[in-house]
Design a protein around this motif. Structure first.
Motif, PDB file in Angstrom:
ATOM      1  N   ILE A   1     -29.210   6.255 -15.783  1.00 43.49           N
ATOM      2  CA  ILE A   1     -29.704   5.762 -14.494  1.00 43.49           C
ATOM      3  C   ILE A   1     -29.729   6.874 -13.453  1.00 43.49           C
ATOM      4  CG2 ILE A   1     -29.145   4.233 -12.550  1.00 43.49           C
ATOM      5  CD1 ILE A   1     -28.046   2.256 -14.715  1.00 43.49           C
ATOM      6  N   ASN A   2     -28.709   7.704 -13.441  1.00 36.44           N
ATOM      7  CA  ASN A   2     -28.581   8.741 -12.416  1.00 36.44           C
ATOM      8  C   ASN A   2     -29.062  10.115 -12.870  1.00 36.44           C
ATOM      9  OD1 ASN A   2     -26.796   7.477 -10.037  1.00 36.44           O
ATOM     10  ND2 ASN A   2     -26.094   6.653 -11.996  1.00 36.44           N
ATOM     11  N   GLU A   3     -29.510  10.219 -14.117  1.00 41.43           N
ATOM     12  CA  GLU A   3     -29.967  11.502 -14.664  1.00 41.43           C
ATOM     13  C   GLU A   3     -28.911  12.586 -14.415  1.00 41.43           C
ATOM     14  OE1 GLU A   3     -34.255  13.864 -14.925  1.00 41.43           O
ATOM     15  OE2 GLU A   3     -33.689  12.856 -13.061  1.00 41.43           O
ATOM     16  N   THR A   4     -27.692  12.270 -14.871  1.00 38.73           N
ATOM     17  CA  THR A   4     -26.571  13.168 -14.631  1.00 38.73           C
ATOM     18  C   THR A   4     -25.869  13.500 -15.939  1.00 38.73           C
ATOM     19  OG1 THR A   4     -24.602  13.476 -13.255  1.00 38.73           O
ATOM     20  CG2 THR A   4     -24.892  11.308 -14.266  1.00 38.73           C
ATOM     21  N   LEU A   5     -24.848  14.336 -15.865  1.00 41.18           N
ATOM     22  CA  LEU A   5     -24.067  14.737 -17.031  1.00 41.18           C
ATOM     23  C   LEU A   5     -22.712  14.045 -16.998  1.00 41.18           C
ATOM     24  CD1 LEU A   5     -24.810  18.577 -16.958  1.00 41.18           C
ATOM     25  CD2 LEU A   5     -25.913  16.855 -18.391  1.00 41.18           C
ATOM     26  N   ILE A   6     -22.116  13.905 -18.155  1.00 35.16           N
ATOM     27  CA  ILE A   6     -20.830  13.209 -18.233  1.00 35.16           C
ATOM     28  C   ILE A   6     -19.738  13.951 -17.460  1.00 35.16           C
ATOM     29  CG2 ILE A   6     -19.954  14.306 -20.344  1.00 35.16           C
ATOM     30  CD1 ILE A   6     -19.111  11.423 -21.204  1.00 35.16           C
ATOM     31  N   ALA A   7     -19.851  15.267 -17.375  1.00 36.72           N
ATOM     32  CA  ALA A   7     -18.861  16.058 -16.636  1.00 36.72           C
ATOM     33  C   ALA A   7     -18.875  15.732 -15.147  1.00 36.72           C
ATOM     34  CB  ALA A   7     -19.125  17.543 -16.852  1.00 36.72           C
ATOM     35  N   GLU A   8     -19.969  15.154 -14.673  1.00 41.19           N
ATOM     36  CA  GLU A   8     -20.091  14.826 -13.245  1.00 41.19           C
ATOM     37  C   GLU A   8     -19.639  13.406 -12.932  1.00 41.19           C
ATOM     38  OE1 GLU A   8     -24.185  15.577 -12.476  1.00 41.19           O
ATOM     39  OE2 GLU A   8     -24.042  17.725 -12.865  1.00 41.19           O
ATOM     40  N   THR A   9     -19.097  12.702 -13.931  1.00 45.68           N
ATOM     41  CA  THR A   9     -18.679  11.304 -13.696  1.00 45.68           C
ATOM     42  C   THR A   9     -17.172  11.150 -13.584  1.00 45.68           C
ATOM     43  OG1 THR A   9     -18.520  10.778 -16.074  1.00 45.68           O
ATOM     44  CG2 THR A   9     -20.680  10.487 -15.003  1.00 45.68           C
ATOM     45  N   TRP A  10     -16.446  12.289 -13.635  1.00 37.13           N
ATOM     46  CA  TRP A  10     -14.986  12.196 -13.636  1.00 37.13           C
ATOM     47  C   TRP A  10     -14.422  12.081 -12.225  1.00 37.13           C
ATOM     48  CZ3 TRP A  10     -13.945  10.612 -18.082  1.00 37.13           C
ATOM     49  CH2 TRP A  10     -14.552  11.131 -19.228  1.00 37.13           C
ATOM     50  N   ASN A  11     -14.839  11.075 -11.527  1.00 43.54           N
ATOM     51  CA  ASN A  11     -14.205  10.747 -10.248  1.00 43.54           C
ATOM     52  C   ASN A  11     -13.956   9.240 -10.218  1.00 43.54           C
ATOM     53  OD1 ASN A  11     -16.445   9.378  -8.550  1.00 43.54           O
ATOM     54  ND2 ASN A  11     -17.438  11.248  -9.304  1.00 43.54           N
ATOM     55  N   TRP A  12     -12.967   8.840  -9.457  1.00 47.17           N
ATOM     56  CA  TRP A  12     -12.462   7.466  -9.515  1.00 47.17           C
ATOM     57  C   TRP A  12     -13.511   6.441  -9.108  1.00 47.17           C
ATOM     58  CZ3 TRP A  12      -9.269   5.640 -12.550  1.00 47.17           C
ATOM     59  CH2 TRP A  12      -8.529   4.486 -12.312  1.00 47.17           C
ATOM     60  N   SER A  13     -14.433   6.788  -8.234  1.00 47.15           N
ATOM     61  CA  SER A  13     -15.443   5.833  -7.774  1.00 47.15           C
ATOM     62  C   SER A  13     -16.396   5.440  -8.900  1.00 47.15           C
ATOM     63  CB  SER A  13     -16.240   6.422  -6.607  1.00 47.15           C
ATOM     64  OG  SER A  13     -16.983   7.558  -7.025  1.00 47.15           O
ATOM     65  N   ILE A  14     -16.513   6.282  -9.926  1.00 39.86           N
ATOM     66  CA  ILE A  14     -17.355   5.980 -11.085  1.00 39.86           C
ATOM     67  C   ILE A  14     -16.511   5.449 -12.240  1.00 39.86           C
ATOM     68  CG2 ILE A  14     -18.932   6.947 -12.807  1.00 39.86           C
ATOM     69  CD1 ILE A  14     -19.747   9.031 -10.685  1.00 39.86           C
ATOM     70  N   GLN A  15     -15.360   6.061 -12.445  1.00 39.58           N
ATOM     71  CA  GLN A  15     -14.505   5.655 -13.558  1.00 39.58           C
ATOM     72  C   GLN A  15     -13.940   4.244 -13.372  1.00 39.58           C
ATOM     73  OE1 GLN A  15     -13.677   7.416 -16.512  1.00 39.58           O
ATOM     74  NE2 GLN A  15     -15.443   8.621 -15.859  1.00 39.58           N
ATOM     75  N   MET A  16     -13.600   3.897 -12.149  1.00 36.98           N
ATOM     76  CA  MET A  16     -12.946   2.605 -11.916  1.00 36.98           C
ATOM     77  C   MET A  16     -13.815   1.407 -12.314  1.00 36.98           C
ATOM     78  SD  MET A  16     -10.922   1.272  -8.540  1.00 36.98           S
ATOM     79  CE  MET A  16      -9.933  -0.227  -8.634  1.00 36.98           C
ATOM     80  N   PRO A  17     -15.080   1.323 -11.882  1.00 43.35           N
ATOM     81  CA  PRO A  17     -15.886   0.173 -12.321  1.00 43.35           C
ATOM     82  C   PRO A  17     -16.086   0.139 -13.835  1.00 43.35           C
ATOM     83  CG  PRO A  17     -17.251   1.781 -11.157  1.00 43.35           C
ATOM     84  CD  PRO A  17     -15.828   2.164 -10.935  1.00 43.35           C
ATOM     85  N   GLY A  18     -16.133   1.307 -14.469  1.00 43.73           N
ATOM     86  CA  GLY A  18     -16.249   1.340 -15.923  1.00 43.73           C
ATOM     87  C   GLY A  18     -15.021   0.759 -16.597  1.00 43.73           C
ATOM     88  N   ILE A  19     -13.845   1.163 -16.104  1.00 49.42           N
ATOM     89  CA  ILE A  19     -12.586   0.639 -16.647  1.00 49.42           C
ATOM     90  C   ILE A  19     -12.475  -0.863 -16.402  1.00 49.42           C
ATOM     91  CG2 ILE A  19     -10.070   0.712 -16.389  1.00 49.42           C
ATOM     92  CD1 ILE A  19     -10.423   3.728 -15.704  1.00 49.42           C
ATOM     93  N   LEU A  20     -12.879  -1.305 -15.217  1.00 50.16           N
ATOM     94  CA  LEU A  20     -12.803  -2.735 -14.887  1.00 50.16           C
ATOM     95  C   LEU A  20     -13.753  -3.564 -15.751  1.00 50.16           C
ATOM     96  CD1 LEU A  20     -12.548  -2.538 -10.986  1.00 50.16           C
ATOM     97  CD2 LEU A  20     -10.775  -3.314 -12.580  1.00 50.16           C
ATOM     98  N   SER A  21     -14.906  -2.989 -16.095  1.00 48.61           N
ATOM     99  CA  SER A  21     -15.828  -3.722 -16.965  1.00 48.61           C
ATOM    100  C   SER A  21     -15.197  -3.948 -18.330  1.00 48.61           C
ATOM    101  CB  SER A  21     -17.162  -2.975 -17.090  1.00 48.61           C
ATOM    102  OG  SER A  21     -17.002  -1.755 -17.791  1.00 48.61           O
TER     103      SER A  21
END
Length: 286
Positions: free
Chosen positions: A148-168
């Motif tokens: 969706i964001n045309e990004t790399l996995i290395a750029e997702t290691w922040n809590w604002s992205i990780q938290m909704p993933g963990i909650l899902s």
């Protein structure tokens, strides 16, 4: 394609897994609409149906399964069509990114390990439960977010992205046993010791209610800290019908365990999917 093959792909059942993708879309800031649509198509019309078909081929269920009250007999065609859909998914995924393609491959491999008789994660209660919750939740959220964001996995290691993933994943780990609650007899006969079979009918309800409470509290915390109080309250309002139906169904099943049936399970899946998808659309628009 035979009618039985098409039915076992259970394409409408993909709607029940759509909330994870919608969550990734709702928390995205820089949306690549072309890749978003392509990722949506790959997951919901290729990967999930392939997984459903592969699972059906090796399970050979005679009673109700997710999305099919009276499953027809499977044929070898279902096996080959499942592999074909996976292959098409990988080819299309390459047009998004290599990382997304690798994650699609890993998801497909885990889904096959879940069902294949030589590995069959499904027959191990905790491992099967964790593999379904983690890969249909956090893992799918992350690969959806990448596309969706045309990004790399290395750029997702922040809590604002990780938290909704963990909650899902927490939400799915709680709800997944409910999808097995009407299959105890058939799972036990086949030797699949699912988490729901271990918990029992009422134990499954109790477990899911605790997991739902924890994951809901987590979502409220997330929305309050990364969005606003309005979104946090809206989440609770959207979830209210799910809670009402779940409580109603629990009371019926408490009086008679036969009420933990296929129809009630599908109804809960439909209500929760409608409410979650509706909320994530609201969150995206707001």
């Amino acid at each position: 394609m035979k009618k039985s093959t098409f039915l076992h792909l259970r394409i409408p059942f993909s709607f029940f897994l759509l909330p994870v993708f919608m969550l990734a879309l709702a928390v995205s800031n820089e949306i690549n609409f072309r890749d978003s649509f392509l990722a949506f198509f790959i997951l919901h019309f290729l990967v999930y149906p392939a997984s459903n078909g592969y699972n059906s081929y090796f399970d050979k269920d005679e009673k109700s399964i997710g999305g099919l009250k009276n499953p027809p007999k499977t044929t070898k065609e279902l096996y080959y069509i499942s592999l074909l859909l996976d292959s098409i998914a990988l080819l299309l995924a390459l047009t998004i990114s290599l990382e997304f393609t690798v994650m699609i491959f890993v998801y497909g491999a885990i889904s096959k390990a879940y069902s294949h008789p030589n590995i069959r994660l499904k027959k191990h209660a905790v491992i099967g439960w964790l593999s379904a919750g983690v890969f249909q939740g956090y893992f799918t959220f992350l690969m959806s977010f990448l596309a969706i964001n045309e990004t790399l996995i290395a750029e997702t290691w922040n809590w604002s992205i990780q938290m909704p993933g963990i909650l899902s994943s927490l939400l799915l780990l709680g709800s997944y046993p409910m999808t097995q609650i009407y299959q105890h007899d058939e799972d036990e006969k086949r030797g699949d010791i699912t988490i729901s079979l271990k918990l029992g009918v009422l134990g499954t309800f109790h477990f899911t209610s605790i997991a739902f409470l924890i994951s809901s509290a987590g979502f409220v915390y997330y929305f309050m800290n990364y969005h606003s109080m309005t979104e946090a309250v809206a989440f609770l309002i959207f979830m209210a019908p799910v809670l009402f139906y779940f409580t109603f169904w629990y009371l019926r099943a408490r009086n008679d365990s036969a009420n933990a049936d296929f129809e009630s399970t599908m109804r809960l899946n439909l209500i929760s999917s409608l409410m979650l998808n509706g909320f994530f659309v609201f969150l995206w628009l707001s």
